[in-house]
Design a protein around this motif. Sequence first.
Motif, PDB file in Angstrom:
ATOM      1  N   ILE A 499      -4.619  47.116  23.634  1.00 18.02           N
ATOM      2  CA  ILE A 499      -5.418  45.899  23.761  1.00 18.02           C
ATOM      3  C   ILE A 499      -5.074  44.982  22.596  1.00 18.02           C
ATOM      4  O   ILE A 499      -5.037  45.419  21.439  1.00 18.02           O
ATOM      5  CB  ILE A 499      -6.931  46.210  23.761  1.00 18.02           C
ATOM      6  CG1 ILE A 499      -7.298  47.147  24.909  1.00 18.02           C
ATOM      7  CG2 ILE A 499      -7.747  44.925  23.839  1.00 18.02           C
ATOM      8  CD1 ILE A 499      -8.742  47.633  24.864  1.00 18.02           C
ATOM      9  N   THR A 500      -4.832  43.720  22.899  1.00 17.69           N
ATOM     10  CA  THR A 500      -4.499  42.745  21.860  1.00 17.69           C
ATOM     11  C   THR A 500      -5.660  41.749  21.701  1.00 17.69           C
ATOM     12  O   THR A 500      -6.218  41.285  22.698  1.00 17.69           O
ATOM     13  CB  THR A 500      -3.215  41.976  22.202  1.00 17.69           C
ATOM     14  OG1 THR A 500      -2.142  42.908  22.359  1.00 17.69           O
ATOM     15  CG2 THR A 500      -2.849  40.993  21.089  1.00 17.69           C
ATOM     16  N   ILE A 501      -5.999  41.471  20.456  1.00 14.38           N
ATOM     17  CA  ILE A 501      -7.039  40.491  20.146  1.00 14.38           C
ATOM     18  C   ILE A 501      -6.355  39.218  19.639  1.00 14.38           C
ATOM     19  O   ILE A 501      -5.566  39.260  18.682  1.00 14.38           O
ATOM     20  CB  ILE A 501      -8.016  41.025  19.091  1.00 14.38           C
ATOM     21  CG1 ILE A 501      -8.688  42.314  19.589  1.00 14.38           C
ATOM     22  CG2 ILE A 501      -9.076  39.968  18.749  1.00 14.38           C
ATOM     23  CD1 ILE A 501      -9.618  42.954  18.561  1.00 14.38           C
ATOM     24  N   PHE A 502      -6.655  38.111  20.299  1.00 18.15           N
ATOM     25  CA  PHE A 502      -6.124  36.802  19.906  1.00 18.15           C
ATOM     26  C   PHE A 502      -7.275  35.953  19.361  1.00 18.15           C
ATOM     27  O   PHE A 502      -8.432  36.208  19.653  1.00 18.15           O
ATOM     28  CB  PHE A 502      -5.510  36.071  21.111  1.00 18.15           C
ATOM     29  CG  PHE A 502      -4.378  36.805  21.781  1.00 18.15           C
ATOM     30  CD1 PHE A 502      -3.064  36.514  21.458  1.00 18.15           C
ATOM     31  CD2 PHE A 502      -4.620  37.752  22.763  1.00 18.15           C
ATOM     32  CE1 PHE A 502      -2.012  37.162  22.087  1.00 18.15           C
ATOM     33  CE2 PHE A 502      -3.575  38.407  23.410  1.00 18.15           C
ATOM     34  CZ  PHE A 502      -2.265  38.100  23.069  1.00 18.15           C
ATOM     35  N   ARG A 503      -6.910  34.910  18.638  1.00 16.63           N
ATOM     36  CA  ARG A 503      -7.900  33.915  18.241  1.00 16.63           C
ATOM     37  C   ARG A 503      -7.485  32.572  18.815  1.00 16.63           C
ATOM     38  O   ARG A 503      -6.324  32.174  18.715  1.00 16.63           O
ATOM     39  CB  ARG A 503      -8.031  33.828  16.728  1.00 16.63           C
ATOM     40  CG  ARG A 503      -8.960  32.666  16.302  1.00 16.63           C
ATOM     41  CD  ARG A 503      -9.405  32.757  14.864  1.00 16.63           C
ATOM     42  NE  ARG A 503     -10.496  33.715  14.683  1.00 16.63           N
ATOM     43  CZ  ARG A 503     -10.447  34.755  13.860  1.00 16.63           C
ATOM     44  NH1 ARG A 503      -9.352  34.976  13.166  1.00 16.63           N
ATOM     45  NH2 ARG A 503     -11.483  35.573  13.751  1.00 16.63           N
ATOM     46  N   ARG A 504      -8.477  31.920  19.447  1.00 16.16           N
ATOM     47  CA  ARG A 504      -8.242  30.578  19.981  1.00 16.16           C
ATOM     48  C   ARG A 504      -9.087  29.584  19.192  1.00 16.16           C
ATOM     49  O   ARG A 504     -10.299  29.726  19.081  1.00 16.16           O
ATOM     50  CB  ARG A 504      -8.646  30.506  21.465  1.00 16.16           C
ATOM     51  CG  ARG A 504      -7.678  31.245  22.377  1.00 16.16           C
ATOM     52  CD  ARG A 504      -8.002  31.006  23.832  1.00 16.16           C
ATOM     53  NE  ARG A 504      -8.004  29.591  24.177  1.00 16.16           N
ATOM     54  CZ  ARG A 504      -6.902  28.878  24.376  1.00 16.16           C
ATOM     55  NH1 ARG A 504      -5.715  29.427  24.268  1.00 16.16           N
ATOM     56  NH2 ARG A 504      -6.996  27.587  24.697  1.00 16.16           N
TER      57      ARG A 504
END
Length: 505
Positions: A499-504
């Motif tokens: 699982i990858t966590i991104f920031r927008r």
Amino acid sequence: MSLVTIQRPAVVPLPTVQVSAPRRWLFVLVAAVLLTQMAIAMITTAVRQTPTVDEPVYIGAAVVQLEQHSLRYNPEHPPLGKLIMATGLAFADVRFDPDFRGDQTEFGRHVLYESGNDPGALLLAARLPMIVLTLLFGLVVLLFATDVSNRSGGLVALALYGFSPDLIAHGSLATLDVAAAGFVLTSAWLSWRARTDPALYLPFAGLALGAALATKTNTLAAVPVVLALVAWQAGYRAAVGVLLAATTVVWISYVSVDSSAAFPQAYLDGIHLQLGLENRVWGGYLFGTHYEGSRWYYLPAALLVKTPLGALLLWAAGAAAMIGRPAAAYVLAPTAVLLAVAMTGSRDLGVRYAIFVPMFLAVAAAVVAHRRYAAIAVALVAASSLWTFPYYLPYSNEVFGGPSKTHLHLHDSNVDWGQDLGRLAERLKRYPGERTWLVYKGAGVPEHHGIHASDPREAPRDEVKGLLVVSNTAIAKADDLLRALVDTSTPIDVVGHSITIFRRP
């Protein structure tokens, strides 16, 4: 006229080491250590992982088989594997609504998350019998390999089996792949032993073959191989006897759940359902390319990625050395036939469809245990396996970048099968107060783990701000909308390599 004598250059043999068979006590001790480390790895994995995609379905079906003696859920697979899971669930005091109406996926979610049960406790109760079974198959590998080589070969084979990331990963789940493959392996081993004592071993070979058929219908491909081996060594009557024993096991597995089960119609109905699944068009992902349909070379390519380098070396060397030996018919022939059939399947979803390969080829590797490189190769396998602990499901070997890079080459049950939802809940505690958007590929329920998130695909793009959390399988199969969101976000964290966590912004 003078005669000139031309001498041929001396043939230099491959380096070998004279490996004496270890004493019996040392043989038993090393085998126990290898199986113990495998047990620790599988139990640790089983405790830490949330449900994978298939497990709630099997657990729900096992509960209904146990409590209501019904075959109504998961009819596409015979009942034996789920009965084995039920031996653990019998001690779990499972609660559910006996009048529940819904399909098998909905019922699995109902049992795990909607009936007041502890999902982690139920998962572990169903997984533990499969862990025990996987360890028992390790003993089969040890004995089979010892029979075709010696004690040193047996220990090499057991080491390859016990450190195999794929066998640890799938052997610790409440699924059917390892169980079905292990029963086929057991049937092949008992058929090998029957060469010297057919009256003793052939009935058990038939029972093991029946156990495989009563677990997954894809093991039907092994039937002609085993029967041909038995007919070759003991005659056609013996082969008929083995077939009758196998059929009896399948019949008993159905009537032990529901005494009114119409056999063989129930089994044939399961085959029909499986054929229906094969006729569907599934999505695949290989080496960074998402595609519709299947590719015949998918399984060999996936095995190349997900097998430790030392194991690949010993598999190849062992298979080459075994050709021409009587044991090849019992080790290499079943592997080749099962793999050829699996390669024609329409579901490019994971090496679990070829999980028999690391079992059988570990046995083949035993015949090169005396080579100088064997000990080095085994050490490399052990190091690679320990390096990926406790993330066995997303394992890939060092040539392909290790477990952190597997998602760039493969998807689904090779790397991201929903197993890290619990780890995600813990990781999100590092980001308090941030809005979370989630695209999760799995069977777990995020809210149960305290994850309160929205689906970014259901909101206007300019409103998706904060944390964007995406399963790597969803990234591999992303449509244009999700792809645009991912491409305009910054990756900041990874959970369990799945699982990858991104920031927008």
